[in-house]
Write an enzyme that holds these catalytic residues in place. Structure first.
Site, PDB file in Angstrom:
ATOM      1  N   ALA A   1       0.821  -1.204   0.000  1.00  0.00           N
ATOM      2  CA  ALA A   1       0.000   0.000   0.000  1.00  0.00           C
ATOM      3  C   ALA A   1       0.859   1.260   0.000  1.00  0.00           C
ATOM      4  O   ALA A   1       0.552   2.227  -0.705  1.00  0.00           O
ATOM      5  CB  ALA A   1      -0.939  -0.014   1.198  1.00  0.00           C
ATOM      6  N   GLU A   2       1.925   1.267   0.785  1.00  0.00           N
ATOM      7  CA  GLU A   2       2.821   2.415   0.807  1.00  0.00           C
ATOM      8  C   GLU A   2       4.269   1.953   0.940  1.00  0.00           C
ATOM      9  O   GLU A   2       4.545   0.914   1.549  1.00  0.00           O
ATOM     10  CB  GLU A   2       2.537   3.365   1.993  1.00  0.00           C
ATOM     11  CG  GLU A   2       1.094   3.697   2.223  1.00  0.00           C
ATOM     12  CD  GLU A   2       0.538   4.716   1.261  1.00  0.00           C
ATOM     13  OE1 GLU A   2       1.341   5.327   0.536  1.00  0.00           O
ATOM     14  OE2 GLU A   2      -0.686   4.895   1.251  1.00  0.00           O
TER      15      GLU A   2
END
Length: 269
Positions: A43-44
Site C-alpha cells: 500500500a505504501e
C-alpha cells in the site's frame, strides 16, 4: 542500500499493514521513488533521509503507493519510526518533515509508538448518488474528511455489514474521485475495540488498505462524541486486521500502535 518490509499496527508478523521502508542520504528523483514503490507493491513505501541538526524536524519523509505519492500515511510513518528505533538510528521522539507538516513519533517502553497527526475536519454531506450500489450497503451518513485525508467517511448500520462489504472496486475507481472509509460501532466492545472500519482506495492503486492510520484521524472525531470518550480503539477489519489506539486531542489526534520488521535485504537497482 537496505530495504525493509515492516508490518504496522500489529505486534505479530503477517498482520497489520505492510510498508516498505528505505533510509536514504537524500531523496533521488521522483521517478526512482515511484519505481521502487511499484516494485515493492505494498500500500505504501516510506522514504526518509536525515535533516541538519537544529531545525524543526529530524528526518524528511515521503510516502508512495504503487501508483502515486500521497500527502499523509499513518502506517508508513509508524513503519519508518519503527525502523529508526529498532536499528538504533534514533532515540526518543522523532520529528518528520512531510507534506502534512511536522509529524512526531514517540516510542514507548513496550515497543509501541505514538504518532501525532492533525485531526481531520468532518463535514456531513449527502451520500453520493450510486454509492450504496457500489458498496453493496446503504450508508446511515456520509462525511467529508477535509483536505488532510481527502476521503469520504460513511457510517454503516453495524459491524457485520462492514465486515461483509464486497464493493465494486472498478465502479468505485471509475465514478468516485475519493477513497471510502466505511465504519460502524463495535458489536461487542468487550472484544477490545470500540469501532470497526474498512478502507478502499482503488484510484491510488490500493483496492483495500489493510490498516489505515490516516483514516483514524477522521474516525476519532467521528466516534468520540458518539461514544462519549476521546480515547478509543479501532479495529480495521480487513483480511489482515490491525488495531489503532486513538486519542482525540482537539486539532491533533494521537495514533498508537506496534510494528514488526518481517523482511530486510539489499536494494540493488
Amino acid at each position: 542500500m537496505r530495504i525493509r518490509i515492516v508490518d504496522a499496527f500489529t505486534d505479530r508478523p503477517f498482520a497489520g499493514n505492510p510498508a516498505g521502508v528505505l533510509l536514504l542520504d537524500a531523496f533521488p528523483d521522483d521517478a526512482w521513488l515511484q519505481n521502487v514503490a511499484a516494485e515493492v507493491n505494498h500500500a505504501e513505501t516510506a522514504f526518509a533521509h536525515p535533516l541538519p541538526e537544529g531545525g524543526a524536524a529530524d528526518w524528511a519523509l515521503r510516502w508512495f503507493t504503487p501508483a502515486t505519492e500521497v500527502d499523509m500515511c499513518g502506517h508508513g510513518t509508524l513503519a519508518a519510526a519503527h525502523v529508526l528505533h529498532s536499528t538504533g538510528t534514533a532515540r526518543g521522539p522523532v520529528r518528520f518533515a512531510t507534506r502534512s507538516g511536522v509529524l512526531v513519533a514517540t516510542p514507548h517502553e513496550d515497543g509501541s509508538l505514538t504518532l501525532d497527526f492533525p485531526t481531520a475536519p468532518l463535514t456531513e454531506e449527502p451520500a453520493p448518488a450510486g454509492l450504496a450500489d457500489v458498496l453493496g450497503a446503504v450508508p446511515l451518513s456520509a462525511h467529508d474528511t477535509g483536505p488532510s485525508v481527502g476521503d469520504l467517511l460513511v457510517e454503516l448500520p453495524d459491524e457485520k455489514t462492514v465486515r461483509a462489504l464486497s464493493p465494486d472496486l472498478k465502479a468505485l475507481a471509475d465514478h468516485f474521485e475519493r477513497g471510502i472509509i466505511a465504519t460502524a460501532r463495535a458489536e461487542d466492545p468487550a472484544r477490545g475495540h470500540d469501532f470497526v472500519s474498512r478502507c478502499f482506495f482503488p484510484r491510488v492503486g490500493i483496492d483495500e488498505d489493510p490498516v489505515t492510520g490516516s483514516a483514524h484521524t477522521a474516525l476519532a472525531p467521528f466516534w468520540a462524541p458518539r461514544l462519549g470518550r476521546t480515547d478509543l480503539t479501532g479495529l480495521q477489519a480487513s483480511p489482515r486486521t490491525g488495531l489503532v489506539r486513538v486519542a482525540l486531542r482537539g486539532e491533533r489526534t494521537l495514533l498508537t500502535g506496534s510494528a514488526v520488521t518481517v523482511i530486510e535485504g539489499d536494494l540493488t537497482a
